[in-house]
Design a protein around this motif. Structure first.
Motif, mmCIF file in Angstrom:
data_model
loop_
_atom_site.group_PDB
_atom_site.id
_atom_site.type_symbol
_atom_site.label_atom_id
_atom_site.label_comp_id
_atom_site.label_asym_id
_atom_site.label_seq_id
_atom_site.Cartn_x
_atom_site.Cartn_y
_atom_site.Cartn_z
ATOM 1 N N HIS A 240 -3.416 4.125 -2.702
ATOM 2 C CA HIS A 240 -2.522 3.826 -3.831
ATOM 3 C C HIS A 240 -2.431 4.986 -4.803
ATOM 4 O O HIS A 240 -1.456 5.104 -5.538
ATOM 5 N N LEU B 145 3.642 1.665 -1.203
ATOM 6 C CA LEU B 145 4.319 1.880 -2.476
ATOM 7 C C LEU B 145 3.345 2.234 -3.581
ATOM 8 O O LEU B 145 3.722 2.330 -4.742
ATOM 9 N N GLY B 146 2.081 2.379 -3.217
ATOM 10 C CA GLY B 146 1.112 2.780 -4.224
ATOM 11 C C GLY B 146 0.538 1.623 -5.013
ATOM 12 O O GLY B 146 -0.034 1.834 -6.083
ATOM 13 N N ILE B 147 0.697 0.393 -4.532
ATOM 14 C CA ILE B 147 0.093 -0.744 -5.211
ATOM 15 C C ILE B 147 -1.388 -0.784 -4.839
ATOM 16 O O ILE B 147 -1.735 -0.680 -3.666
ATOM 17 N N ARG C 207 0.839 -1.198 0.000
ATOM 18 C CA ARG C 207 0.000 0.000 0.000
ATOM 19 C C ARG C 207 0.873 1.246 0.000
ATOM 20 O O ARG C 207 0.611 2.200 -0.726
ATOM 21 N N ALA D 112 0.163 7.623 -3.454
ATOM 22 C CA ALA D 112 1.548 7.266 -3.761
ATOM 23 C C ALA D 112 1.928 7.718 -5.162
ATOM 24 O O ALA D 112 3.080 8.008 -5.436
#
Lengths: 441, 249
Positions: B80, A314-316, A312, B83
């Motif tokens: 997400h 890491l932007g996944i 999460r 980010a």
């Protein structure tokens, strides 16, 4: 680093006869409690309908004694083998032989698989068994995406197998669609159900996820049993058409493949065709999985298995990542199901019990989660071994169970616990030593 | 810094409240981070420092107040997507992927952002220049690295998304003083050379305040003190609470 690893790691592990005896006594006590009701007392409905019971303390004593003895033997074997994670010093020649075997095992197996119908052309039993093994290899590879890569414990995988099988069976018998049209449809439908299962379990992990997926598998089976008008209920679906070789049937008639090729018809042709069909489907599964692992989505699956919070951060998008894992695994299960239906010609809910899910999961775990070769070897061992132990008759499950326990003691990460990295640096640059000396890195 | 302060802050947290169930962890927090700054957030265990960092990232969601990033309200944006706005974080406890290789860990940092192969390569080069030790260990599994190397990897992974704002949660946690100093040096380098804006959450107040341009002190979910790093270091209450008696600097 070196200071901590120098400490002997097995110092904490107690040994000696007192420890072994204590452990065996505890095991025996647990066995006594468990078996006293299961074995020690036997009940039956009497002639008047009342409950009668009698005791079997002799059997009970024998079982507890076996557990006691077995526990001692296992502990002795364990100590002889040493701690599981210890680095063992392997002699150089053995090491090089093993790495040689490791490099050539997969290609050798593949070549062998292609040659099976040639070598065993006249042995129908072996051909049938190979088809069965390959079906489970494919199922194992499919489940491996969900369990091995994404780390989502799925105990209801058989549901997708069933969806695939029934999709093909119903589409083919009701609408007369051919196998090649139905195959992608079966995959799509199974993937759809995979997403459907995925949604409610997005927030679940580990044990909780396992329970829900287990229930899902049972729900699908119960729906199939009870939706008589569509699925035929417990009677199943029969008369499922056999696959054709892109439109050419494998029948003795004039338009059959044998007649077209001008060779004598043999029922083995169909078996050989089925063999190559499932081999191709399994290899496709493998190829797709290997490709996906190198793409960001495959990496995200593995990262998800490792640490969801970090993903999460890491932007996944954890939601879509999980759903694609479920859908991809389910799709391969659906393909395998369609194949199963066309091979058997008849399917019923009995083929889709929890036992199948457990078997496929065992294949994935035994093979080493995430390892493609390991899963193939495990499927071969499990299904092949199952046949091998046929001679033991009623003790087959027992022998098999013991073999599995032993394997898990010595290879707790599965047959092939090694994970191959998927990212490599393009250039192998040497790092100058002044960059990496202490105080700079 | 004066030039940066004239414009709107890169990140502005205004009156943010957040809670875990019924326990309120943030009780109306205001902080501002200007572009090009290093801001330290210090406080005792359970003060809500990590919660604030996670709330900026949308997990847990803010129950009240607003979070503005680069003039855009990100209070309700999914984690997400935050980010992808080029905010990166290195979470508490490092949380690298132990069974994946160093190279794969770094790739993961870039995967969620749409960046070209060339940018990815450049990102790798940048991380390796900052932490040559990682380059040495590139094929190794993350779990086999030492604590300091894992922290380098966690920071490197966060840098792979080419962030404008880097948030670090306790980067010196459990590290030997020498290694901790290397990590702080690296952060300073990033700030000076690339103009990276950094929010650093620390218990190690001495180190963090020496590094930071400005600092905030958090107690029980509220900001109680703010000032430049050196100002805060001089405050007797800070010295008493975080520097003397407990951990040395």
């Amino acid at each position: 680093m070196s200071a901590t690893s120098a400490r002997p790691s097995h110092a904490a592990q107690p040994s000696g006869s007192a420890f072994i005896l204590k452990k065996a006594l505890i095991s025996a006590a647990v066995a006594l409690v468990l078996f006293s009701l299961m074995i020690g007392v036997r009940t039956e409905a009497g002639p008047q309908g009342g409950l009668i019971y009698w005791t079997r303390f002799g059997d009970l004593a024998a079982l507890v004694g076996t557990v006691f003895g077995g526990s001692i033997i296992i502990e002795l074997l364990r100590q002889w083998w040493g701690p599981v994670d210890k680095d063992r010093i392997v002699p150089k020649p053995v090491q090089s032989a093993m790495s040689f075997a490791g490099r050539w095992l997969a290609p050798a197996l593949l070549v062998f698989a292609f040659l099976v119908p040639v070598i065993f052309y006249n042995q129908r039993y072996i051909l049938d068994l190979s088809i069965l093994v390959l079906t489970y290899v494919m199922l194992g590879w499919g489940l491996n995406v969900v369990v091995g890569l994404a780390g989502l414990l799925d105990l209801g995988y058989v549901a997708f197998y069933a969806v695939g099988a029934y999709s093909y069976a119903l589409l083919a018998t009701n609408f007369g669609l051919s196998f090649w049209v139905c195959l992608p449809l079966a995959g799509i439908l199974a993937a759809f159900w995979g997403v459907l299962l995925g949604f409610p379990v997005l927030r679940l992990r580990g044990d909780y996820l396992a329970i829900v997926t287990l229930a899902f598998g049972e729900i699908i089976r119960l729906v199939i049993i009870n939706w008589q008008s569509l699925t035929g209920g417990p009677n199943g679906v029969s008369g499922i058409p056999r696959p054709t070789m892109f439109g050419i049937p494998l029948t003795p008639g004039d338009d059959g493949l044998a007649a077209k090729l001008g060779i004598e018809f043999s029922p083995t042709h169909r078996i050989v065709f089925l063999f190559y069909l499932i081999l191709a489907m399994a290899l496709l599964t493998n190829w797709v999985t290997i490709r996906l692992r190198r793409l960001p989505i495959g990496r995200a699956w593995e990262a998800l298995r490792e640490d969801e919070v970090a993903c999460r951060a890491l932007g996944i998008n954890v939601t879509t990542t999980k759903l694609t894992a479920f859908a991809t695994g389910a799709m391969f299960g659906g393909f395998a199901g369609a194949f199963f239906a066309t091979r058997q010609g008849f399917i019923s809910p009995e083929s889709f019990t929890f036992q199948e899910s457990a078997l496929v999961l065992a294949i994935v775990v035994l093979g080493g989660m995430g390892s493609q070769l390991g899963v193939a070897l495990a499927a071969l061992t499990m299904i092949g071994g199952f046949e091998l132990f046929r001679g033991f008759d009623q003790y087959r499950m027992l022998v098999f169970g013991i073999a599995m326990v032993l394997l898990m003691i010595w290879r707790p990460r599965g047959l092939i616990g090694h994970r191959a990295p998927t990212v490599f640096l393009e250039r192998n640059q040497a790092i100058s030593s002044d960059l990496v000396k202490e105080g700079h890195g | 810094m004066s030039a940066a302060q004239a414009t709107t802050p890169l990140l502005a947290v205004r009156g943010v409240r957040a809670a875990y169930g019924k326990i309120e962890a943030l009780k109306g927090v205001d902080i501002e981070i200007n572009a090009g700054e290093i801001v330290a957030l210090i406080g005792a265990n359970g003060a809500g420092k990590s919660t604030l960092m996670m709330t900026i990232f949308g997990r847990p969601r803010a129950r009240a107040g607003t979070i503005e990033y680069d003039g855009q309200d990100i209070t309700g944006v999914p984690t997400h997507e935050i980010a992808r706005l080029r905010i990166a974080q290195s979470p508490e406890g490092r949380r690298i992927f132990p069974r994946m290789s160093v190279a794969e860990n770094l790739q993961m940092g870039a995967d969620a952002t749409e960046c070209s192969e060339a940018e990815r390569e450049a990102g790798l080069e940048r991380v390796f220049a900052l932490f040559p030790r990682l380059k040495e260990r590139v094929a190794q599994r993350g779990g086999t690295l030492s604590g300091g190397e894992q922290q380098m990897l966690a920071i490197g992974r966060a840098l792979m998304s080419r962030p404008r704002l880097l948030m670090l949660d306790e980067p010196s946690l459990g590290l030997a003083p020498l290694i901790a100093r290397q990590i702080f040096d690296a952060i300073r380098t990033l700030n000076r050379q690339d103009g990276l804006t950094v929010l650093i959450v620390e218990q190690n107040a001495n180190h963090a305040l020496k590094l930071a341009h400005r600092g905030y002190v958090m107690v029980n979910g509220l900001i109680t003190l703010t000032g430049t790093g050196s100002e805060l270091l001089q405050r007797p209450e800070i010295r008493a609470a975080y520097l003397e008696g407990g951990r040395h600097g």
